[in-house]
Design a protein around this motif. Structure first.
Motif, mmCIF file in Angstrom:
data_model
loop_
_atom_site.group_PDB
_atom_site.id
_atom_site.type_symbol
_atom_site.label_atom_id
_atom_site.label_comp_id
_atom_site.label_asym_id
_atom_site.label_seq_id
_atom_site.Cartn_x
_atom_site.Cartn_y
_atom_site.Cartn_z
ATOM 1 N N GLU A 317 -2.287 -9.374 -4.597
ATOM 2 C CA GLU A 317 -3.654 -8.853 -4.704
ATOM 3 C C GLU A 317 -4.173 -8.414 -3.332
ATOM 4 N N GLU A 318 -3.905 -9.230 -2.329
ATOM 5 C CA GLU A 318 -4.329 -8.871 -0.975
ATOM 6 C C GLU A 318 -3.636 -7.595 -0.507
ATOM 7 N N ILE A 319 -2.351 -7.482 -0.840
ATOM 8 C CA ILE A 319 -1.587 -6.312 -0.416
ATOM 9 C C ILE A 319 -2.091 -5.051 -1.107
ATOM 10 N N LEU A 320 -2.426 -5.130 -2.369
ATOM 11 C CA LEU A 320 -2.929 -3.961 -3.090
ATOM 12 C C LEU A 320 -4.278 -3.516 -2.528
ATOM 13 N N ARG A 321 -5.108 -4.479 -2.140
ATOM 14 C CA ARG A 321 -6.379 -4.106 -1.513
ATOM 15 C C ARG A 321 -6.146 -3.425 -0.165
ATOM 16 N N LEU A 322 -5.120 -3.884 0.551
ATOM 17 C CA LEU A 322 -4.768 -3.237 1.814
ATOM 18 C C LEU A 322 -4.254 -1.822 1.558
ATOM 19 N N ALA A 323 -3.404 -1.668 0.551
ATOM 20 C CA ALA A 323 -2.858 -0.352 0.222
ATOM 21 C C ALA A 323 -3.958 0.631 -0.160
ATOM 22 N N ALA A 324 -4.998 0.120 -0.797
ATOM 23 C CA ALA A 324 -6.103 0.978 -1.245
ATOM 24 C C ALA A 324 -6.886 1.576 -0.086
ATOM 25 N N ARG A 325 -6.679 1.063 1.122
ATOM 26 C CA ARG A 325 -7.339 1.663 2.289
ATOM 27 C C ARG A 325 -6.718 3.005 2.657
ATOM 28 N N CYS A 326 -5.519 3.254 2.143
ATOM 29 C CA CYS A 326 -4.853 4.548 2.389
ATOM 30 C C CYS A 326 -5.548 5.642 1.586
ATOM 31 N N PRO A 327 -5.492 6.875 2.066
ATOM 32 C CA PRO A 327 -6.055 7.977 1.277
ATOM 33 C C PRO A 327 -5.425 8.074 -0.117
ATOM 34 N N ARG A 328 -4.121 7.716 -0.197
ATOM 35 C CA ARG A 328 -3.421 7.753 -1.485
ATOM 36 C C ARG A 328 -2.475 6.555 -1.534
ATOM 37 N N TRP A 329 -2.333 5.955 -2.719
ATOM 38 C CA TRP A 329 -1.356 4.867 -2.835
ATOM 39 C C TRP A 329 -0.804 4.797 -4.240
ATOM 40 N N ILE A 330 0.433 4.336 -4.325
ATOM 41 C CA ILE A 330 1.137 4.212 -5.602
ATOM 42 C C ILE A 330 1.599 2.768 -5.743
ATOM 43 N N LEU A 331 1.360 2.182 -6.923
ATOM 44 C CA LEU A 331 1.863 0.844 -7.229
ATOM 45 C C LEU A 331 3.291 0.988 -7.758
ATOM 46 N N VAL A 332 4.237 0.349 -7.076
ATOM 47 C CA VAL A 332 5.644 0.417 -7.463
ATOM 48 C C VAL A 332 6.068 -0.966 -7.962
ATOM 49 N N LEU A 333 6.319 -1.079 -9.259
ATOM 50 C CA LEU A 333 6.780 -2.331 -9.859
ATOM 51 C C LEU A 333 8.303 -2.331 -9.816
ATOM 52 N N ASN A 334 8.852 -3.105 -8.894
ATOM 53 C CA ASN A 334 10.292 -3.101 -8.645
ATOM 54 C C ASN A 334 11.007 -4.165 -9.497
ATOM 55 N N LYS A 335 12.327 -4.070 -9.504
ATOM 56 C CA LYS A 335 13.215 -4.982 -10.259
ATOM 57 C C LYS A 335 13.022 -4.809 -11.764
ATOM 58 N N ASP A 336 12.832 -3.552 -12.147
ATOM 59 C CA ASP A 336 12.659 -3.216 -13.562
ATOM 60 C C ASP A 336 13.912 -3.541 -14.365
ATOM 61 N N ASP A 337 15.064 -3.711 -13.656
ATOM 62 C CA ASP A 337 16.310 -4.058 -14.342
ATOM 63 C C ASP A 337 16.310 -5.518 -14.797
ATOM 64 N N LEU A 338 15.437 -6.346 -14.174
ATOM 65 C CA LEU A 338 15.344 -7.759 -14.550
ATOM 66 C C LEU A 338 14.258 -8.000 -15.590
ATOM 67 N N VAL A 339 13.093 -7.453 -15.331
ATOM 68 C CA VAL A 339 11.958 -7.583 -16.257
ATOM 69 C C VAL A 339 11.297 -6.222 -16.366
ATOM 70 N N PRO A 340 11.076 -5.691 -17.564
ATOM 71 C CA PRO A 340 10.414 -4.383 -17.678
ATOM 72 C C PRO A 340 9.088 -4.366 -16.920
ATOM 73 N N GLY A 341 8.988 -3.482 -15.959
ATOM 74 C CA GLY A 341 7.812 -3.449 -15.100
ATOM 75 C C GLY A 341 6.525 -3.204 -15.849
ATOM 76 N N TYR A 342 6.587 -2.374 -16.873
ATOM 77 C CA TYR A 342 5.358 -2.041 -17.601
ATOM 78 C C TYR A 342 4.770 -3.250 -18.317
ATOM 79 N N ALA A 343 5.597 -4.276 -18.530
ATOM 80 C CA ALA A 343 5.074 -5.497 -19.151
ATOM 81 C C ALA A 343 4.106 -6.210 -18.219
ATOM 82 N N GLN A 344 4.210 -5.928 -16.923
ATOM 83 C CA GLN A 344 3.343 -6.575 -15.942
ATOM 84 C C GLN A 344 2.016 -5.850 -15.747
ATOM 85 N N ILE A 345 1.948 -4.603 -16.186
ATOM 86 C CA ILE A 345 0.729 -3.827 -15.935
ATOM 87 C C ILE A 345 -0.482 -4.485 -16.581
ATOM 88 N N ALA A 346 -0.285 -5.000 -17.786
ATOM 89 C CA ALA A 346 -1.397 -5.648 -18.496
ATOM 90 C C ALA A 346 -1.866 -6.900 -17.770
#
Length: 458
Positions: A317-346
């Motif tokens: 959460e702290e890191i995402l708030r830091l990333a939001a200080r950038c003019p543009r940022w993308i959330l990258v959910l990694n290790k999708d081969d272990l757990v489907p990343g989209y399941a974490q979005i909710a």
């Protein structure tokens, strides 16, 4: 007679090597380095047509067989007599051919001297000359297309249109003053206001492209951030296509920033792999974490990497708030081969800043990297760079800004009711700045500084 010569294809072995010569009278000495198979002298060879023959050393001995071509001035790259020798790209052979030309009276060309001569002889203006260097340095297809359009005169046409418009109104004013007895129509304030507004609008449009031009030329400064072992270094390696950063299962492997340049979605990214952001008692790690924060705050784009297998944590959460200080940022959910990343979005905390996009990837298998490339391309669209009307360096930006400010002052003076001569003082300042852009009024120091960045042989 000042004849220059240089190897135009660098010092590394290549399939083809090129030696260039330029200067009035250069055809007379080119025979010292080349003997046509037909037996004709170099000065008698058909212009702009490749001719087969022998490359010669200082003693007239054959060191290679290849092609030569001559370009009589003024219809040549430099505007003066030019010639090129195309042979095998052995550095030894190229040096021998060059040595023959030196022995016959040529001298070593300086950095960018061929292009500088093209500018001095009116074959190119400064914006076109700068486009030559941009084309050589281009790191993306979009950058190459933009430089090619500028080499074709796109920026020059824009700036000359403004210059000519301002020159028309200033010259008309001086004609009225200097020749009062002649039947010359007075300069009307409405006409001057129209000219100033049109010129200002064009300059504003060009100045609005500066940020896009910087991205085209130098790339997007991109910080990869996340907590330790989220897969930041793995993502950098996957995008780079090789093991650029050390990857282990031990958290905190990356203790300093690691940089790499990659193409992603056709966009040049200057990737910065940062140390994992977390609380630590280790002094070295703390320094790395602080550098990570600084990298994010100075970046154009942040890729915030979250371990999808572990889910969101307070550190994330702290890191995402830091990333939001950038003019543009993308959330990258990694290790999708272990757990489907989209399941974490909710499960993503609702009060967190919203990213420009959310992408699920596996840096290990490469899954989702194409989706990430599309997301980057959407954030930095190529747009229409075919017209080349994009300012790509600080010199152009500063001169255009000075011109635009001078025109604004002239327009304000006109509205306030000041006399035409006061208005035209600012208009002439704008003309001077525009002249610097194209080279009409650029001093020797500016010209020399521009060509110093060129390689020898160009």
């Amino acid at each position: 007679m000042d004849i220059i010569a240089a190897i135009a294809t660098g010092s590394a072995p290549t399939a083809i090597g090129v030696v260039r010569v330029s200067g009035e009278g250069c055809f007379d000495l080119c025979g010292a380095a080349f003997a046509a198979e037909s037996g004709r002298s170099f000065t008698d060879l058909e212009p702009r047509k490749m001719v087969y023959g022998r490359m010669l050393d200082r003693q007239g001995r054959c060191v290679d067989r290849g092609l030569a071509v001559r370009f009589p001035g003024p219809h040549s790259y430099t505007g003066e007599d030019c010639a090129e020798f195309h042979c095998h790209g052995s550095p030894v052979v190229l040096r021998e051919v060059l040595s023959s030309l030196f022995a016959a009276g040529a001298r070593q060309a300086g950095p960018g001297e061929f292009t500088k001569r093209a500018f001095l002889n009116g074959r190119l203006d400064l914006t076109e000359a700068e486009a030559v260097a941009d084309l050589i340095d281009a790191e993306s297809a979009a950058a190459a297309r933009n430089a090619a359009a500028q080499l074709g005169g796109s920026l020059r046409r824009d700036f000359e249109a403004i210059y000519d418009q301002l020159l028309d109104v200033t010259s008309q004013f001086y004609a009225v003053v200097d020749y009062p007895d002649e039947d010359i129509e007075d300069l009307h304030p409405a006409a001057l206001a129209t000219a100033l507004e049109a010129s200002s609008a064009t300059l504003r449009r060009l100045l609005d492209t500066c940020e896009r031009g910087r991205v085209l030329k130098t790339g997007v400064r991109t910080a990869i951030v996340g907590r330790p072992n989220a897969g930041k270094s793995s993502l950098l390696n996957a995008l780079a296509g090789y093991e650029r950063a050390i990857v282990t299962d031990i958290p905190g492997t990356t203790r300093d920033t690691v940089e790499e340049s990659v193409l992603c979605g056709g966009v040049r990214l200057r990737l910065i792999d940062t140390a994992g952001i977390h609380e630590t008692a280790d002094a070295v790690e703390r320094l790395g974490v602080e550098r990570s924060r600084q990298a994010v705050e100075s970046a154009d784009l942040a890729l915030a990497v979250v371990d999808a297998a572990a889910g969101f944590t307070e550190e994330d959460e702290e890191i995402l708030r830091l990333a939001a200080r950038c003019p543009r940022w993308i959330l990258v959910l990694n290790k999708d081969d272990l757990v489907p990343g989209y399941a974490q979005i909710a499960r993503m905390p609702k009060d967190l800043p919203q990213p420009a996009d959310v992408v699920c990837v596996s840096a290990l298998t490469g899954t989702g990297l194409d989706v990430l490339a599309d997301a980057v391309a959407d954030l930095f669209p190529e747009g229409d760079v075919a017209d080349g009307a994009i300012l790509t360096n600080i010199r152009q930006q500063e001169a255009a800004l000075r011109a635009q400010r001078a025109i604004s002052r002239a327009a304000e003076a006109l509205v306030s009711g000041m006399t035409p001569d006061a208005v035209l003082t600012d208009a002439e300042e704008a003309l001077s700045a525009l002249g610097e852009l194209t080279g009409r009024t650029a001093g020797e120091e500016i010209v020399s500084r521009i060509f110093q960045r060129f390689c020898v042989g160009k």
